[in-house]
Design a protein around this motif. Structure first.
Motif, PDB file in Angstrom:
ATOM      1  N   LEU A 255       1.212 -16.430 -11.644  1.00 49.76           N
ATOM      2  CA  LEU A 255       0.034 -16.325 -12.508  1.00 49.76           C
ATOM      3  C   LEU A 255      -0.680 -14.998 -12.287  1.00 49.76           C
ATOM      4  O   LEU A 255      -1.092 -14.339 -13.250  1.00 49.76           O
ATOM      5  CB  LEU A 255      -0.914 -17.490 -12.244  1.00 49.76           C
ATOM      6  N   LEU A 256      -0.823 -14.587 -11.033  1.00 50.45           N
ATOM      7  CA  LEU A 256      -1.448 -13.301 -10.741  1.00 50.45           C
ATOM      8  C   LEU A 256      -0.726 -12.181 -11.469  1.00 50.45           C
ATOM      9  O   LEU A 256      -1.352 -11.303 -12.093  1.00 50.45           O
ATOM     10  CB  LEU A 256      -1.421 -13.056  -9.229  1.00 50.45           C
ATOM     11  N   ARG A 257       0.592 -12.212 -11.413  1.00 51.39           N
ATOM     12  CA  ARG A 257       1.390 -11.199 -12.106  1.00 51.39           C
ATOM     13  C   ARG A 257       1.196 -11.271 -13.625  1.00 51.39           C
ATOM     14  O   ARG A 257       1.063 -10.246 -14.306  1.00 51.39           O
ATOM     15  CB  ARG A 257       2.863 -11.402 -11.769  1.00 51.39           C
ATOM     16  N   SER A 258       1.167 -12.497 -14.156  1.00 52.58           N
ATOM     17  CA  SER A 258       1.048 -12.653 -15.612  1.00 52.58           C
ATOM     18  C   SER A 258      -0.305 -12.176 -16.135  1.00 52.58           C
ATOM     19  O   SER A 258      -0.427 -11.813 -17.308  1.00 52.58           O
ATOM     20  CB  SER A 258       1.278 -14.115 -16.009  1.00 52.58           C
ATOM     21  N   LEU A 259      -1.307 -12.163 -15.273  1.00 53.15           N
ATOM     22  CA  LEU A 259      -2.626 -11.658 -15.658  1.00 53.15           C
ATOM     23  C   LEU A 259      -2.688 -10.136 -15.646  1.00 53.15           C
ATOM     24  O   LEU A 259      -3.719  -9.556 -15.998  1.00 53.15           O
ATOM     25  CB  LEU A 259      -3.698 -12.229 -14.725  1.00 53.15           C
ATOM     26  N   GLY A 260      -1.595  -9.512 -15.258  1.00 48.22           N
ATOM     27  CA  GLY A 260      -1.510  -8.060 -15.331  1.00 48.22           C
ATOM     28  C   GLY A 260      -1.781  -7.327 -14.039  1.00 48.22           C
ATOM     29  O   GLY A 260      -1.774  -6.087 -14.034  1.00 48.22           O
ATOM     30  N   TYR A 261      -1.985  -8.066 -12.944  1.00 52.33           N
ATOM     31  CA  TYR A 261      -2.262  -7.371 -11.690  1.00 52.33           C
ATOM     32  C   TYR A 261      -0.958  -6.882 -11.064  1.00 52.33           C
ATOM     33  O   TYR A 261      -0.018  -7.649 -10.893  1.00 52.33           O
ATOM     34  CB  TYR A 261      -3.006  -8.270 -10.698  1.00 52.33           C
ATOM     35  N   GLU A 262      -0.940  -5.593 -10.709  1.00 52.81           N
ATOM     36  CA  GLU A 262       0.214  -4.992 -10.046  1.00 52.81           C
ATOM     37  C   GLU A 262      -0.111  -4.813  -8.568  1.00 52.81           C
ATOM     38  O   GLU A 262      -1.040  -4.088  -8.202  1.00 52.81           O
ATOM     39  CB  GLU A 262       0.559  -3.642 -10.683  1.00 52.81           C
ATOM     40  N   LEU A 263       0.646  -5.474  -7.713  1.00 54.90           N
ATOM     41  CA  LEU A 263       0.394  -5.426  -6.285  1.00 54.90           C
ATOM     42  C   LEU A 263       0.600  -4.021  -5.726  1.00 54.90           C
ATOM     43  O   LEU A 263       1.597  -3.359  -6.028  1.00 54.90           O
ATOM     44  CB  LEU A 263       1.313  -6.395  -5.553  1.00 54.90           C
ATOM     45  N   LEU A 264      -0.328  -3.589  -4.893  1.00 51.00           N
ATOM     46  CA  LEU A 264      -0.169  -2.337  -4.169  1.00 51.00           C
ATOM     47  C   LEU A 264       0.844  -2.490  -3.043  1.00 51.00           C
ATOM     48  O   LEU A 264       1.544  -1.540  -2.680  1.00 51.00           O
ATOM     49  CB  LEU A 264      -1.517  -1.899  -3.587  1.00 51.00           C
ATOM     50  N   HIS A 265       0.913  -3.684  -2.480  1.00 52.09           N
ATOM     51  CA  HIS A 265       1.808  -3.991  -1.368  1.00 52.09           C
ATOM     52  C   HIS A 265       2.573  -5.269  -1.716  1.00 52.09           C
ATOM     53  O   HIS A 265       2.229  -6.353  -1.252  1.00 52.09           O
ATOM     54  CB  HIS A 265       1.021  -4.173  -0.074  1.00 52.09           C
ATOM     55  N   PRO A 266       3.623  -5.176  -2.531  1.00 51.77           N
ATOM     56  CA  PRO A 266       4.342  -6.381  -2.965  1.00 51.77           C
ATOM     57  C   PRO A 266       5.079  -7.097  -1.851  1.00 51.77           C
ATOM     58  O   PRO A 266       5.389  -8.272  -1.970  1.00 51.77           O
ATOM     59  CB  PRO A 266       5.319  -5.851  -4.028  1.00 51.77           C
ATOM     60  N   THR A 267       5.386  -6.391  -0.753  1.00 57.05           N
ATOM     61  CA  THR A 267       5.948  -7.007   0.440  1.00 57.05           C
ATOM     62  C   THR A 267       5.164  -6.498   1.643  1.00 57.05           C
ATOM     63  O   THR A 267       4.374  -5.555   1.533  1.00 57.05           O
ATOM     64  CB  THR A 267       7.437  -6.666   0.608  1.00 57.05           C
ATOM     65  N   LEU A 268       5.367  -7.117   2.797  1.00 60.85           N
ATOM     66  CA  LEU A 268       4.614  -6.751   3.985  1.00 60.85           C
ATOM     67  C   LEU A 268       4.803  -5.266   4.317  1.00 60.85           C
ATOM     68  O   LEU A 268       5.942  -4.787   4.390  1.00 60.85           O
ATOM     69  CB  LEU A 268       5.043  -7.597   5.177  1.00 60.85           C
ATOM     70  N   SER A 269       3.693  -4.585   4.522  1.00 56.73           N
ATOM     71  CA  SER A 269       3.742  -3.171   4.881  1.00 56.73           C
ATOM     72  C   SER A 269       3.613  -3.009   6.398  1.00 56.73           C
ATOM     73  O   SER A 269       2.970  -3.819   7.059  1.00 56.73           O
ATOM     74  CB  SER A 269       2.592  -2.413   4.192  1.00 56.73           C
TER      75      SER A 269
END
Length: 281
Positions: free
Chosen positions: A265-279
């Motif tokens: 849902l977060l993705r479908s709302l248009g939010y693009e993760l800065l850290h999609p996996t653990l940094s």
């Protein structure tokens, strides 16, 4: 937009910095500690020292706000006390509800909760439609607070609940958090999943909720749940420390809830993760 951030701690301060950089909001920031006032005055137009469980003080913080972000957290070692959780979350939301008739201009509320409200799913995926099953008194307080806050929603007022994964980031890096476990033997097998989110993505999601007028519950986690054993192995290997051993099931140990949290849902709302996996691993 006039925004009040109630609880300008680890994630609230990150949101304040983000909104200040965008230069589109008048910011009121709250903290419970007087010693943080000077630091926060560099980020906000107004800084108030208060607890949200103090109704008159909360009213002062919200009296001119178009939007409010509630990202309080219990402080100090008292986090283990469910009573402090209740005072921090439930009592603050109860005060908010009692004040709403005096705050007609408040059109958006964003509230940070936790993915800890979900029960065990035997390693399966859960999303915002999944039934919440609090496993302890702390999670029960969070569920009650979410349910109370839902009463604030109306045709004129949007309410967004952000359920956060475990937060890491500057000052809370994973290696520092878990290195004390290196070389120890832990109960269980470490196969339960953990779900994480970087502090800057928490701030980004809160800002997106404000800008997008989100009006629903949204899980805020990254793309990759980690089995606890795999995560600790990665940390120990990266820091050249002895691995964690696992003793198997123990009747004295309470097993961790095993669930993978979906961020679809977060993705479908248009939010693009800065850290999609653990940094930082």
């Amino acid at each position: 937009m006039r925004v009040t951030i109630v609880g300008c701690g680890y994630v609230g301060e990150a949101l304040a910095r983000l909104l200040r950089a965008q230069a589109q909001s008048h910011l009121t920031l709250t903290t419970t500690r007087e010693q943080r006032r000077a630091e926060l005055e560099a980020l906000g137009d107004r800084v108030l020292v208060l607890k949200a469980s103090d109704a008159p003080a909360l009213k002062q913080a919200l009296e001119s706000a178009d939007a409010a972000v509630f990202c309080m957290a219990p402080g100090g070692v008292r986090q283990v006390d469910a009573g402090v959780y209740a005072a921090t979350y439930r009592d603050s939301i109860t005060n908010l509800l009692e004040l709403l008739l005096e705050l007609p201009q408040l059109r958006q509320i964003v509230y940070t909760s936790s993915c800890g409200v979900y029960g065990d799913a035997a390693g399966g995926w859960v999303d915002e439609r999944s039934v919440v099953v609090p496993r302890d008194a702390h999670a029960a307080v969070l569920v009650e607070s979410e349910q109370l806050l839902a009463q604030a929603r109306s045709d004129q007022r949007r309410v967004c609940v952000l359920r956060l994964g475990a937060i890491y980031g500057p000052g809370r890096d994973l290696s520092r958090r878990f290195k004390a476990l290196a070389g120890t033997t832990r109960p269980g097998d470490g196969q339960s999943h953990s779900n994480w989110i970087h502090r800057d993505d928490v701030a980004g999601a809160m800002a997106a909720a404000l800008a997008g007028a989100w009006d629903q519950t949204v899980n805020v986690v990254d793309d990759q749940p980690w089995r606890v054993a795999d995560l600790l192995d990665r940390i120990c290997t990266a820091t050249d420390l002895p691995p964690v051993q696992w003793s198997g099931a123990s009747p004295e140990a309470t097993p961790m809830a095993d669930r993978r949290i979906s961020n679809r849902l977060l993705r479908s709302l248009g939010y693009e993760l800065l850290h999609p996996t653990l940094s930082g691993l």
